[in-house]
Motif scaffolding. Sequence first.
Motif, PDB file in Angstrom:
ATOM      1  N   ASP A   1       4.761 -53.926  13.154  1.00 35.00           N
ATOM      2  CA  ASP A   1       5.717 -53.168  13.828  1.00 35.00           C
ATOM      3  C   ASP A   1       5.847 -51.736  12.641  1.00 35.00           C
ATOM      4  O   ASP A   1       6.554 -50.681  13.241  1.00 35.00           O
ATOM      5  N   TYR A   2       5.101 -51.658  11.500  1.00 39.56           N
ATOM      6  CA  TYR A   2       5.150 -50.433  10.793  1.00 39.56           C
ATOM      7  C   TYR A   2       3.841 -49.673  10.539  1.00 39.56           C
ATOM      8  O   TYR A   2       2.762 -50.524  10.842  1.00 39.56           O
ATOM      9  N   LEU A   3       3.788 -48.751   9.929  1.00 34.34           N
ATOM     10  CA  LEU A   3       2.677 -47.932   9.790  1.00 34.34           C
ATOM     11  C   LEU A   3       1.796 -48.568   9.000  1.00 34.34           C
ATOM     12  O   LEU A   3       0.467 -48.831   9.140  1.00 34.34           O
ATOM     13  N   ASP A   4       2.356 -49.184   7.910  1.00 37.13           N
ATOM     14  CA  ASP A   4       1.426 -50.097   6.984  1.00 37.13           C
ATOM     15  C   ASP A   4       1.849 -51.600   6.923  1.00 37.13           C
ATOM     16  O   ASP A   4       3.117 -51.780   7.403  1.00 37.13           O
ATOM     17  N   THR A   5       1.465 -52.381   6.339  1.00 37.84           N
ATOM     18  CA  THR A   5       1.676 -53.902   6.599  1.00 37.84           C
ATOM     19  C   THR A   5       2.912 -54.335   5.584  1.00 37.84           C
ATOM     20  O   THR A   5       3.268 -55.190   5.607  1.00 37.84           O
ATOM     21  N   GLY A   6       3.165 -53.538   4.411  1.00 41.04           N
ATOM     22  CA  GLY A   6       3.986 -53.754   3.500  1.00 41.04           C
ATOM     23  C   GLY A   6       3.397 -54.097   2.022  1.00 41.04           C
ATOM     24  O   GLY A   6       4.102 -54.532   1.153  1.00 41.04           O
ATOM     25  N   LEU A   7       2.095 -54.620   2.072  1.00 44.50           N
ATOM     26  CA  LEU A   7       1.463 -54.871   0.938  1.00 44.50           C
ATOM     27  C   LEU A   7       0.151 -54.046   1.076  1.00 44.50           C
ATOM     28  O   LEU A   7      -0.826 -54.237   1.453  1.00 44.50           O
ATOM     29  N   PHE A   8      -0.031 -53.233  -0.128  1.00 49.34           N
ATOM     30  CA  PHE A   8      -1.435 -52.292  -0.022  1.00 49.34           C
ATOM     31  C   PHE A   8      -2.303 -53.107  -0.965  1.00 49.34           C
ATOM     32  O   PHE A   8      -2.142 -53.217  -2.218  1.00 49.34           O
TER      33      PHE A   8
END
Length: 325
Positions: A131-138
Amino acid sequence: MSTDKFEMFRNRLTKVYRHIGKQARRQGITCYRVYDHDLPEFPFCIEIYEENIYLAEYKRRHSLTEEEHEQWLEDCIQVISEILELPSENVYIKQRQRKQGRLGQYQRVATEEAFFTAKEAGLTFKVNLSDYLDTGLFLDHRITRGLVREEATNKRVLNLFCYTASFSVYAAAGGAASVTSVDLSKTYLKWGEENMQLNNLYDPQKHFYVHADVKQYLDTLSPHSFDLVIMDPPTFSNSKRMVDFLDIQRDHAELLNKTLRAVSPGGVIYFSTNYRRFVMEQEKIHSSSIRDITKATTPFDFQGKLFRWCYKITAASPSGDSAGK
């Protein structure tokens, strides 16, 4: 696309997964990158988040019709699922797609609240693969997070541009005296609080979440307010909520100097940027030392493919040592 090309992709993915997967299992790591644009004909980023696969297709020009592209992608998914030994239903695709086609069984971009939890170094994080540009964990900051955890004991920690505040969780797990997380997004700040709560670490007396423009927030800080700072800003931002736009090459010296004024003598800033052409203007920065720790903080699954810089910057001592070196 020819059978030979697909066989080439299959062989490459098999080789890298065998090598990287073995290292991940040896280190007990369950979230890691497997493939990143290794072959130009298959422009993917492929990451494993425990039982799920994150598949991002890099935008490129190609001669395929929409239907041909869907078939090509479906064929790729079958190869990826087979090699990584995870069901195709667990593949989450990050791509722009005009309409639903045969990929409806895989396509999750329009799904809301498709959240999972994933483990890293004994800690739990909320991730979203669609749902987001990134996953929430780099994943590329895995080692840097570990350094923060080791150094956080009894420290006043400041996490600027905190995103989902994974660094804050590591700092709290390391016994920080306090952790302040700052971001312009209320969504990510809430996500950060949830990450802290997932680990049974959240303490409203010690952990603070500040909705603010970092450039303006730094002007409000008293000298020597913090001992350890993480700063991982975007390369560029012109959000309507900001007073001024952010250009990290232009602004990094000013941002770092404002932060250094708020850091206790001998305190540390971990500064990172994804800007490929970034040049650290050391002579403008009022610190006692600036160390490039990019190589030392590059995880095994990003070797040779990581386009970010990482520095350890130490605040000047009371004697006035401020040579940027």
